[in-house]
Write a protein that holds these residues in place. Structure first.
Motif, PDB file in Angstrom:
ATOM      1  N   ALA A 122       0.834  -1.201   0.000  1.00  0.00           N
ATOM      2  CA  ALA A 122       0.000   0.000   0.000  1.00  0.00           C
ATOM      3  C   ALA A 122       0.867   1.248   0.000  1.00  0.00           C
ATOM      4  O   ALA A 122       0.579   2.224  -0.706  1.00  0.00           O
ATOM      5  CB  ALA A 122      -0.925  -0.012   1.216  1.00  0.00           C
ATOM      6  N   ALA A 123       1.958   1.228   0.771  1.00  0.00           N
ATOM      7  CA  ALA A 123       2.878   2.365   0.805  1.00  0.00           C
ATOM      8  C   ALA A 123       3.644   2.493  -0.508  1.00  0.00           C
ATOM      9  O   ALA A 123       3.976   3.604  -0.939  1.00  0.00           O
ATOM     10  CB  ALA A 123       3.852   2.216   1.977  1.00  0.00           C
ATOM     11  N   HIS A 124       3.919   1.368  -1.149  1.00  0.00           N
ATOM     12  CA  HIS A 124       4.666   1.377  -2.409  1.00  0.00           C
ATOM     13  C   HIS A 124       3.905   2.103  -3.512  1.00  0.00           C
ATOM     14  O   HIS A 124       4.512   2.730  -4.388  1.00  0.00           O
ATOM     15  CB  HIS A 124       4.961  -0.070  -2.822  1.00  0.00           C
ATOM     16  CG  HIS A 124       5.749  -0.188  -4.092  1.00  0.00           C
ATOM     17  ND1 HIS A 124       7.022   0.335  -4.228  1.00  0.00           N
ATOM     18  CD2 HIS A 124       5.457  -0.768  -5.289  1.00  0.00           C
ATOM     19  CE1 HIS A 124       7.481   0.082  -5.445  1.00  0.00           C
ATOM     20  NE2 HIS A 124       6.544  -0.581  -6.111  1.00  0.00           N
ATOM     21  N   ARG A 125       2.603   2.028  -3.474  1.00  0.00           N
ATOM     22  CA  ARG A 125       1.794   2.698  -4.489  1.00  0.00           C
ATOM     23  C   ARG A 125       1.938   4.216  -4.418  1.00  0.00           C
ATOM     24  O   ARG A 125       1.774   4.912  -5.420  1.00  0.00           O
ATOM     25  CB  ARG A 125       0.326   2.304  -4.331  1.00  0.00           C
ATOM     26  CG  ARG A 125       0.057   0.845  -4.697  1.00  0.00           C
ATOM     27  CD  ARG A 125      -1.369   0.460  -4.382  1.00  0.00           C
ATOM     28  NE  ARG A 125      -1.600  -0.956  -4.676  1.00  0.00           N
ATOM     29  CZ  ARG A 125      -2.682  -1.619  -4.322  1.00  0.00           C
ATOM     30  NH1 ARG A 125      -3.639  -1.003  -3.643  1.00  0.00           N
ATOM     31  NH2 ARG A 125      -2.805  -2.901  -4.616  1.00  0.00           N
ATOM     32  N   SER A 126       2.245   4.718  -3.232  1.00  0.00           N
ATOM     33  CA  SER A 126       2.436   6.160  -3.087  1.00  0.00           C
ATOM     34  C   SER A 126       3.920   6.532  -3.072  1.00  0.00           C
ATOM     35  O   SER A 126       4.270   7.680  -2.817  1.00  0.00           O
ATOM     36  CB  SER A 126       1.775   6.653  -1.790  1.00  0.00           C
ATOM     37  OG  SER A 126       2.305   5.966  -0.660  1.00  0.00           O
ATOM     38  N   GLY A 127       4.781   5.549  -3.327  1.00  0.00           N
ATOM     39  CA  GLY A 127       6.211   5.809  -3.409  1.00  0.00           C
ATOM     40  C   GLY A 127       6.918   5.924  -2.081  1.00  0.00           C
ATOM     41  O   GLY A 127       8.045   6.444  -2.029  1.00  0.00           O
ATOM     42  N   ASP A 128       6.300   5.458  -0.990  1.00  0.00           N
ATOM     43  CA  ASP A 128       6.885   5.601   0.340  1.00  0.00           C
ATOM     44  C   ASP A 128       7.522   4.326   0.871  1.00  0.00           C
ATOM     45  O   ASP A 128       8.015   4.308   1.994  1.00  0.00           O
ATOM     46  CB  ASP A 128       5.804   6.058   1.342  1.00  0.00           C
ATOM     47  CG  ASP A 128       5.272   7.449   1.017  1.00  0.00           C
ATOM     48  OD1 ASP A 128       6.037   8.241   0.447  1.00  0.00           O
ATOM     49  OD2 ASP A 128       4.103   7.719   1.329  1.00  0.00           O
ATOM     50  N   ARG A 184      -8.597  -1.261  -5.048  1.00  0.00           N
ATOM     51  CA  ARG A 184      -8.305  -0.170  -5.974  1.00  0.00           C
ATOM     52  C   ARG A 184      -9.479   0.190  -6.876  1.00  0.00           C
ATOM     53  O   ARG A 184      -9.358   1.064  -7.733  1.00  0.00           O
ATOM     54  CB  ARG A 184      -7.109  -0.553  -6.858  1.00  0.00           C
ATOM     55  CG  ARG A 184      -5.818  -0.717  -6.097  1.00  0.00           C
ATOM     56  CD  ARG A 184      -4.706  -1.149  -7.030  1.00  0.00           C
ATOM     57  NE  ARG A 184      -5.020  -2.425  -7.677  1.00  0.00           N
ATOM     58  CZ  ARG A 184      -4.228  -3.014  -8.581  1.00  0.00           C
ATOM     59  NH1 ARG A 184      -3.115  -2.436  -8.950  1.00  0.00           N
ATOM     60  NH2 ARG A 184      -4.578  -4.179  -9.107  1.00  0.00           N
TER      61      ARG A 184
END
Length: 253
Positions: A122-128, A184
């Protein structure tokens, strides 16, 4: 030194991000601890299992099969089948581990659980998301899991029916929350539906925990097959001239 500080900060963020699901993991672990106590496992054996296996569903199967003489071969095969889903999880983490050495991957993957994987994706989708973020979540979950199982082990002699307190529902609750957070939209309907149908069918037709693998692979194949089909369908169209001065439409390959 700067790299180490950044890694520590990423681990801290990962641990904090996993704290909300950590409470449910601890509650779920307490149920395992109670069952382990009733099966005669010592707290040392349970702690070693936590640190060496660290896979909730697999540990439940191990505890259920725990009876002298220990069926080591059968137990090992059951754990391998249940944990085969980590082949899919590992593949999904490939972008995160890109260009990292093997020892770095192996060390972190041991602490990958379903929960911190879901939070990391989930964090990867926002680049974090980073490998440090994933590791911090794994350390957090392993800690609360171990504390929960050991606490449950101490309570095992007192609480003989944990389902009366709905503790056995903690596993379902945490994964329901994770699934909702990863939704999503309409693009997820077909893969999720496919995974559910295949898992239910496999659970009815196949022994053991094969339904986990069948549902996971089936659901993962749907978007993999959809992507090239949709790319071809959405291929751009361009105009080309003919010798007669007229134009016609042509799809790019």
């Amino acid at each position: 030194m700067r790299k180490q500080r950044r890694m520590i900060e990423e681990m801290r963020r990962g641990a904090v991000a996993n704290l909300p699901v950590g409470a449910s993991v601890a509650a779920y672990g307490s149920v395992l601890g109670m069952l382990a106590a009733q099966k005669g496992l010592t707290w040392v054996q349970l702690l070693v299992m936590n640190l060496s296996v660290f896979a909730g569903s697999a540990q439940f199967v191990m505890v259920e099969m725990w009876a002298p003489p220990l069926p080591v071969v059968e137990m090992t095969l059951a754990v391998l089948i249940i944990n085969m889903r980590y082949l899919l999880i590992g593949a999904s983490l490939n972008p995160l581990f890109k260009d990292e050495p093997l020892i770095h991957k192996a060390g972190i993957m041991h602490l990958v659980a379903d929960e911190n994987w879901a939070v990391t994706m989930a964090a990867h989708r926002s680049g974090d998301a980073t490998t440090g973020f994933l590791l911090g979540g794994g350390i957090c979950l392993c800690s609360v899991w171990s504390m929960g199982t050991l606490l449950g082990h101490r309570l095992g002699a007192v609480v003989t029916q944990p389902e009366r307190f709905a503790l056995d529902f903690a596993f379902v609750a945490v994964f329901t929350a994770l699934a909702v957070s990863m939704w999503r939209g309409r693009t997820d309907i077909l893969p999720w539906l496919t995974a559910a149908v295949l898992a239910i069918a496999a659970e009815r037709c196949l022994p053991g925990k094969w339904y986990i693998l069948v549902g996971g692979i089936g659901g993962a194949l749907v978007p993999a097959l959809q992507t090239p089909f949709e790319s071809k369908k959405k291929a751009p169209v361009k105009k080309v001239s003919t010798s007669g001065g007229k134009s016609k439409m042509e799809n790019n390959p």
